[in-house]
Motif scaffolding. Sequence first.
Motif, PDB file in Angstrom:
ATOM      1  N   ILE A 101       0.850  -1.189   0.000  1.00  0.00           N
ATOM      2  CA  ILE A 101       0.000   0.000   0.000  1.00  0.00           C
ATOM      3  C   ILE A 101       0.889   1.244   0.000  1.00  0.00           C
ATOM      4  CG2 ILE A 101      -1.948  -1.114   1.171  1.00  0.00           C
ATOM      5  CD1 ILE A 101      -1.074   0.291   3.751  1.00  0.00           C
ATOM      6  N   GLY A 102       0.314   2.376  -0.444  1.00  0.00           N
ATOM      7  CA  GLY A 102       1.058   3.624  -0.449  1.00  0.00           C
ATOM      8  C   GLY A 102       0.123   4.813  -0.507  1.00  0.00           C
ATOM      9  N   GLY A 103       0.621   5.989  -0.074  1.00  0.00           N
ATOM     10  CA  GLY A 103      -0.227   7.165   0.020  1.00  0.00           C
ATOM     11  C   GLY A 103       0.238   8.354  -0.788  1.00  0.00           C
ATOM     12  N   TYR A 104       1.078   8.121  -1.809  1.00  0.00           N
ATOM     13  CA  TYR A 104       1.482   9.201  -2.700  1.00  0.00           C
ATOM     14  C   TYR A 104       0.687   9.122  -3.999  1.00  0.00           C
ATOM     15  CZ  TYR A 104       5.597   9.974   0.273  1.00  0.00           C
ATOM     16  OH  TYR A 104       6.435  10.241   1.319  1.00  0.00           O
ATOM     17  N   PRO A 105       0.403  10.284  -4.624  1.00  0.00           N
ATOM     18  CA  PRO A 105      -0.292  10.244  -5.921  1.00  0.00           C
ATOM     19  C   PRO A 105       0.568   9.571  -6.980  1.00  0.00           C
ATOM     20  CG  PRO A 105       0.441  12.472  -5.408  1.00  0.00           C
ATOM     21  CD  PRO A 105       0.666  11.656  -4.172  1.00  0.00           C
ATOM     22  N   LYS A 106      -0.086   8.926  -7.935  1.00  0.00           N
ATOM     23  CA  LYS A 106       0.609   8.171  -8.984  1.00  0.00           C
ATOM     24  C   LYS A 106       0.211   8.743 -10.344  1.00  0.00           C
ATOM     25  CE  LYS A 106      -1.233   4.761  -6.833  1.00  0.00           C
ATOM     26  NZ  LYS A 106      -1.317   5.381  -5.481  1.00  0.00           N
ATOM     27  N   ILE A 107       1.224   9.100 -11.125  1.00  0.00           N
ATOM     28  CA  ILE A 107       0.964   9.713 -12.419  1.00  0.00           C
ATOM     29  C   ILE A 107       0.659   8.677 -13.499  1.00  0.00           C
ATOM     30  CG2 ILE A 107       3.366   9.772 -13.225  1.00  0.00           C
ATOM     31  CD1 ILE A 107       2.732  12.661 -14.266  1.00  0.00           C
ATOM     32  N   GLY A 108       1.088   7.441 -13.267  1.00  0.00           N
ATOM     33  CA  GLY A 108       0.860   6.386 -14.248  1.00  0.00           C
ATOM     34  C   GLY A 108       1.468   5.080 -13.782  1.00  0.00           C
ATOM     35  N   CYS A 109       1.567   4.144 -14.718  1.00  0.00           N
ATOM     36  CA  CYS A 109       2.050   2.796 -14.400  1.00  0.00           C
ATOM     37  C   CYS A 109       2.867   2.266 -15.571  1.00  0.00           C
ATOM     38  CB  CYS A 109       0.852   1.889 -14.127  1.00  0.00           C
ATOM     39  SG  CYS A 109       1.291   0.286 -13.433  1.00  0.00           S
ATOM     40  N   VAL A 110       4.084   1.827 -15.289  1.00  0.00           N
ATOM     41  CA  VAL A 110       4.953   1.237 -16.308  1.00  0.00           C
ATOM     42  C   VAL A 110       4.398  -0.129 -16.715  1.00  0.00           C
ATOM     43  CG1 VAL A 110       7.253   0.222 -16.645  1.00  0.00           C
ATOM     44  CG2 VAL A 110       7.021   2.465 -15.578  1.00  0.00           C
ATOM     45  N   THR A 111       4.392  -0.451 -17.997  1.00  0.00           N
ATOM     46  CA  THR A 111       3.914  -1.759 -18.453  1.00  0.00           C
ATOM     47  C   THR A 111       4.904  -2.853 -18.061  1.00  0.00           C
ATOM     48  OG1 THR A 111       5.029  -1.685 -20.604  1.00  0.00           O
ATOM     49  CG2 THR A 111       2.864  -0.626 -20.449  1.00  0.00           C
ATOM     50  N   ARG A 112       4.446  -4.093 -18.094  1.00  0.00           N
ATOM     51  CA  ARG A 112       5.342  -5.201 -17.723  1.00  0.00           C
ATOM     52  C   ARG A 112       6.498  -5.355 -18.705  1.00  0.00           C
ATOM     53  NH1 ARG A 112       4.194  -8.604 -13.574  1.00  0.00           N
ATOM     54  NH2 ARG A 112       2.159  -8.342 -12.609  1.00  0.00           N
ATOM     55  N   ILE A 113       6.229  -5.134 -19.988  1.00  0.00           N
ATOM     56  CA  ILE A 113       7.299  -5.259 -20.984  1.00  0.00           C
ATOM     57  C   ILE A 113       8.345  -4.167 -20.756  1.00  0.00           C
ATOM     58  CG2 ILE A 113       7.868  -5.293 -23.435  1.00  0.00           C
ATOM     59  CD1 ILE A 113       6.181  -7.679 -22.542  1.00  0.00           C
ATOM     60  N   SER A 114       7.902  -2.930 -20.573  1.00  0.00           N
ATOM     61  CA  SER A 114       8.849  -1.841 -20.305  1.00  0.00           C
ATOM     62  C   SER A 114       9.488  -1.982 -18.932  1.00  0.00           C
ATOM     63  CB  SER A 114       8.147  -0.486 -20.418  1.00  0.00           C
ATOM     64  OG  SER A 114       8.021  -0.097 -21.768  1.00  0.00           O
ATOM     65  N   GLY A 115       8.765  -2.591 -17.995  1.00  0.00           N
ATOM     66  CA  GLY A 115       9.351  -2.852 -16.680  1.00  0.00           C
ATOM     67  C   GLY A 115      10.565  -3.757 -16.777  1.00  0.00           C
ATOM     68  N   SER A 116      10.522  -4.705 -17.704  1.00  0.00           N
ATOM     69  CA  SER A 116      11.673  -5.589 -17.915  1.00  0.00           C
ATOM     70  C   SER A 116      12.865  -4.805 -18.460  1.00  0.00           C
ATOM     71  CB  SER A 116      11.301  -6.715 -18.883  1.00  0.00           C
ATOM     72  OG  SER A 116      10.366  -7.608 -18.297  1.00  0.00           O
ATOM     73  N   ILE A 117      12.600  -3.863 -19.366  1.00  0.00           N
ATOM     74  CA  ILE A 117      13.668  -3.007 -19.887  1.00  0.00           C
ATOM     75  C   ILE A 117      14.239  -2.136 -18.768  1.00  0.00           C
ATOM     76  CG2 ILE A 117      14.214  -1.129 -21.485  1.00  0.00           C
ATOM     77  CD1 ILE A 117      13.687  -3.699 -22.960  1.00  0.00           C
TER      78      ILE A 117
END
Length: 307
Positions: free
Chosen positions: A256-272
Motif C-alpha cells: 500500500i502507499g499514500g502518494y499520488p501516482k501519475i501512471g504505471c509502467v507496463t510489464r514489458i517496459s518494466g523488464s527493460i
Amino acid sequence: MAFKVIKPGLLALLQDLGRHGHQSIGLTTGGPMDEVAFRWANALLDNTPNAAQIEITFGMLSLEAQADTSIAITGADLGATLNGKSIMPWQTYPMRKGDLLAFHQPIWGLRAYLAVKGGFLCEPILGSVATVLREKIGGLTGKGDKLQKGDVLTYPTGLSHQQRSVPRRAIPNYGLKEIAVILGYQYQSFSPLERAHFFSSDYGISSNSDRMGYRLEGNAINSATKGIISEGIAYGAIQIPKDGQPIVLLRDRQTIGGYPKIGCVTRISGSILAQQKPGDVIQFTPITVDQAERERCLHMARLAQWR
C-alpha cells in the motif's frame, strides 16, 4: 543432483513468477525483475513457465555442476564463462559433472537469468519460491536469504540437452531508453505543464534503487494532491512523493502507499527498466491500455508459438 555455489556474487536470488494472492496480508509478490528474460529461459528448456531460476544481479557468481544437465542463460550479458570460455546469453548450453559456470561483470544490462532443465527444486512458501529479502520469505532456506557460498541447488537429472537460442527479433533491446507508461486515474491531479515536464524530461536511475523500486533523479514533478488515503500498489506504479522525484515501484514493492501516482509502467517496459544501472538515463512515453495489452499479447503469443 545439484549446483554448488562457489562464489555467491553480489545478489543471486531464487525466483519464480511470484507469490500472488497474499497482498491483503502485506506480502508482496516478488518474482523476476525482467519477466521477459525469465519466461524465455524456461521456454528454451521446455520447462513449465513457473519453474524456479536464479536471478543474478551484477554478476560475480560461480557455480560447479555436480551432475550433467542443460542450462539456459537470458537477460543481461554478465560476461559469463563455462570452464573459462566465454558464452553468450539467450541460448542453451550442456553442462557436465565438474563444469564451472561463472558470471563476471556487466557488459550490457544488469540482471541475468539462469534456468536449468526441469527447474531448481525448492520447497515453496505460500505457493512460491520467490525470494523477498525485505520480508524474509522464499528462496533456498524459505527465509528470504540470498545465495551463499556452499549452498547446494538441486535439479532433476538424466535429462537430454538440446541446442537452442532465442530468435533475434524476440530479444529485448536493453539500450532502449523509452519506458512505456499507462496513465493512472490520479493523472488529472497533475497540471498540463507538470505532465508535459514528466514526459519530456530525462531521468537518471538513482543509486538508491533496488528490487522494491527505482528512484529517479531529474525534473521535479508537483501534484495538486500532496497525499492520498493509502491504497493498494500495482506493479509499475509511478509514485510522486513530496520532493517530486518519481519512484517506479517494482517486484518487491510495498503493498500500500499514500502518494499520488501519475501512471504505471507496463510489464514489458518494466523488464527493460530493470536492466538499467544507476546513472543510466531514461524517458517516459505514454501509451493506452489497448496498446499495452496488444504488446503483452504479442509477446505471449510469440512465446507460445516458439514453444
